[in-house]
Design an enzyme around this catalytic site. Structure first.
Site, PDB file in Angstrom:
ATOM      1  N   HIS A 145       4.574  -0.269   3.548  1.00 49.16           N
ATOM      2  CA  HIS A 145       3.411   0.719   3.289  1.00 49.16           C
ATOM      3  C   HIS A 145       3.286   0.945   2.044  1.00 49.16           C
ATOM      4  O   HIS A 145       2.676   1.876   1.555  1.00 49.16           O
ATOM      5  CB  HIS A 145       3.206   2.099   4.109  1.00 49.16           C
ATOM      6  CG  HIS A 145       3.370   1.856   5.705  1.00 49.16           C
ATOM      7  ND1 HIS A 145       2.400   1.824   6.610  1.00 49.16           N
ATOM      8  CD2 HIS A 145       4.271   1.757   6.739  1.00 49.16           C
ATOM      9  CE1 HIS A 145       2.648   1.510   7.734  1.00 49.16           C
ATOM     10  NE2 HIS A 145       3.703   1.577   7.883  1.00 49.16           N
ATOM     11  N   SER A 266      -5.955  -8.133 -23.696  1.00 53.59           N
ATOM     12  CA  SER A 266      -7.064  -7.192 -23.795  1.00 53.59           C
ATOM     13  C   SER A 266      -7.681  -7.239 -25.209  1.00 53.59           C
ATOM     14  O   SER A 266      -7.156  -7.414 -26.321  1.00 53.59           O
ATOM     15  CB  SER A 266      -6.640  -5.910 -23.450  1.00 53.59           C
ATOM     16  OG  SER A 266      -7.738  -4.882 -23.813  1.00 53.59           O
TER      17      SER A 266
END
Length: 435
Positions: A145, A266
């Site tokens: 999870h 970026s």
């Protein structure tokens, strides 16, 4: 597929010139069978073989020009061959239908594409195996999870990937065999104008098998199986890529794609090091699932055949094989150069103060006769002290009077040994790798 996501080896299988060569090969193989059966004269075969020749981009353009009139690609091809070969070309396509050529040639192309895909898969497996053995005992936290569960090793994670790729290889081999079929059974599959022996001869010459029963086409469940096998393999690559993306997250940083000199992450933020290869693989896998669905939609055709599958296969044939070929080699490169931060793995393993050893405490208390639910309460309340108060798990346990009635401090401490979770790694590797 666009050049950005293509490798020339796979693209070469799908060029117009390659398609025409396969059509030629099917026609000549069928004509050889006709000669062997005394249906066509040997002189016609000799002339067709001598004059059939190769195909250039200019030839493909000429056939496309003929097709503007015929509105039929195979007739355009045969018209071109008649112009090139002469009167003997009348024996080409004798007693055949277009799908005899198209489906047989497609089977050859998909078979050859599978061979290239197997090469890429084997490279990917080899890369995963090397890194698995390298990190056989590199401890890290296992997560369920997305939450810390129990210790594992990075090598174990990769062994699971290798095992999954082994299953993918079996499926791909089976798909290659399933698709390696053709037909020379005529317009509705009855061999009304050519005997089955012609098909048998042609398929042997082309490295295929004849479909045991067909109508106008080779049945499309074969193609659906093939493209589904490709999509499943792409899904596995996506699974691995998603895991790498998670491991590269700033807060985790246990593994990272190679960041090469001069690379930029970026246009706005010079510090960025993004998992662009893994993200790329994730996106391409989405296309692969779409191709598989399209292939399944092609299974149900009208009566003995309609043409609704044709436009689909003109797209998914090259796109699916080219895309998966690219994915396999990109993933292999990613794994070969993956940076692993074992020190961060250890740091994250210890991040929650040892609560990852809670199950071992629970089982030890059960062995000592304590009711499981009572044992669960003792272990859980001490684990919660870390989350709620920041008290290290071991420290909390060593102060728990109820626990100390059942276990000594040395016994409690022994439950935190990291080696406990390594003891079966070698057996797992033996199962997966045989070594």
């Amino acid at each position: 597929m666009i050049p950005r996501y293509s490798r020339p080896q796979m693209v070469a299988l799908w060029t117009p010139e390659a398609r025409l060569r396969r059509w030629r090969d099917v026609e000549l193989a069928a004509l050889e069978g006709m000669v062997a059966e005394g249906i066509a004269p040997k002189e016609a075969l000799d002339a067709c073989k001598a004059k059939a020749g190769d195909f250039t981009a200019e030839d493909a353009a000429k056939i496309d020009e003929i097709e503007k009139t015929t509105k039929h690609d195979v007739i355009a091809f045969l018209t071109f061959m008649e112009q090139r070969v002469g009167p003997e070309a009348r024996w080409l396509h004798f007693g055949m239908t277009s799908s005899d050529v198209l489906d047989t040639a497609l089977g050859m192309t998909l078979r050859d594409a599978a061979e290239l895909l197997l090469q890429g898969l084997e490279r990917a497996q080899a890369a995963v195996k090397v890194r698995a053995f390298e990190h056989r005992r590199t401890q890290m936290v296992g997560r369920s999870h997305g939450i810390h569960a129990e210790p594992i090793t990075f090598g174990l994670k990769l062994a699971i990937w290798y095992d999954e790729l082994s299953r993918a290889k079996k499926r791909l081999l089976a798909a290659r065999d399933t698709i390696s079929y053709g037909k020379i059974s005529g317009a509705v599959g009855t061999f009304a104008h050519l005997p089955p022996s012609v098909e048998k001869h042609a398929m042997a010459a082309l490295g295929l098998k004849g479909a045991p029963a067909s109508n106008q086409i080779v049945q499309r469940d074969r193609h659906a199986e093939y493209f589904t096998a490709l999509a499943l393999l792409a899904g596995s690559i996506e699974k691995f890529a998603v895991e790498i993306r998670h491991l590269q997250r700033t807060e985790v940083r246990e593994a990272e794609e190679a960041f090469t000199p001069g690379q930029k992450g970026s246009s706005a933020m010079p510090h960025k090091r993004n998992p662009v290869l893994s993200e790329n693989l994730t996106g391409l896998a989405r296309l692969m699932r779409g191709y598989a669905v399209s292939a399944m939609e092609d299974v149900a055709l009208w009566h003995e055949r309609d043409i609704s599958h044709s436009s689909v296969e003109r797209v998914i044939g090259p796109d699916a094989t080219v895309t998966l070929d690219f994915m396999l080699h990109r993933f292999a490169t990613l794994m070969e150069n993956l940076t692993v931060y074992s020190e961060n793995m250890k740091k994250n393993l210890d991040l929650l103060g040892g609560v990852v050893h809670s199950q071992r405490l629970l089982l030890e208390l059960a062995r000592k006769g304590l009711d499981r639910q009572a044992a669960y309460v003792i272990v859980q309340r001490n684990a919660m002290k870390f989350f709620e108060q920041g008290v290290p798990f071991l420290e909390a346990l060593l102060q728990d009077k109820d626990l100390l009635l059942k276990m000594s401090k040395d016994e409690i401490t022994a439950c935190f040994s990291p080696d406990h979770h390594l003891k079966n790694v070698d057996e797992i590797f033996q199962r997966v790798f045989g070594a």
